[in-house]
Design a protein around this motif. Sequence first.
Motif: not given
Length: 380
Positions: A98, A232-233, A235, A270, A275, A277, A279, A305-306
Amino acid sequence: MRILPTRAASAALFNPQEALDQLPNSVLIIDKKTMAVLYANTAAEVFLKLSRKSFIGFEIRDLFGDDGAFYKSLEIFQKTGITQRVDVLLGIGSLRLDQKECLAYLILAPMEGSDLFLMEWFEIDQRNKSVREERLIMQARANKDLMRNLAHEIKNPLGGIKGAAQLLDYELPDPSLKEYTKVMIKEVDRLQLLVDRLLAPQKRQKQVTQVNIHEVLERVRSIVLAEFPKGLQITRFYDVSMPDFIGDKELLIQAVLNIVHNAAQILEDRIRDGDALIQLQSSISRNITIAKKRFKLALNINIIDNGPGIPSEIIDQIFLPLVSGRPSGSGLGLTLAQSFVQMHGGFISVQSIPGKTEFHIQIPYTSADFITSIDSRSSQ
């Protein structure tokens, strides 16, 4: 009579590394020739969100962003050897997934008799950050009292309203009118469920055990990914050296789940685009102050999050009951998360801009007696 310690005794009492670890400012000791980091104090670990073992030996450019003022000061210092004092925008370099930036006051100073130099910095808004943390803790306590009192005031009349509606439903001769009583009963049940959620922290008996925070995070991750399997990812960036701590595992799972699930719901657009995300990060802080109490060790959880960000008009009230950034939100998830974390002596804070929202959970490593005392005070 004043007795002065001998030189040997003074040396035995003074440990330079321990002294630097007590400083609130971040400190690095760097090799002037290779620009490699040889030492980092605990405040630097907290700023970088990395254990010192993971970045000792790396060059400065691996640790920080590309702010021109920082590297210009570094070049001047390398050429002249004169101490530099400057305000810079420090960022995180390639060792972090990040990006974090903060305005900092930076000092570069030579260490006489060696090819080493010292880099010290502190965030200029550190005082404001402490004030915000204290305000959040006081706000959470006020929220708890408000929810408990409000829930008790609502709970008793609800039983009477439901009973009256059920009797009316039984006595009404016209079946078409019973639609209205069914609506009344349904709405009472909905309010009853809401009240039960408000009272949940006080009603549940706590289960204090040894907790591995990464088991908590992995449990939350699996739950959310099961609900959002595509687009959704999630990480992870964990400090695996973190020790277990004393706490209520189920309450912590619920606290983290409320935040992560809320983030996933806000990322709806998203997720459709594929895309989204989130974390999850974990790290350790040392010698920190929470609610005017000093702790040697604390764990940090960052949830990033984005998404579109939290609207500026509600970000200061986001932990208040019934405040939500989503039209369909109940406004209780973050309130309960704050309450659950505060039961462990910690707090949750948030920073948000369009494209990045970061929730920061900090919980001190404490004894079971401390958790019990926190819990008893919260239920009074």
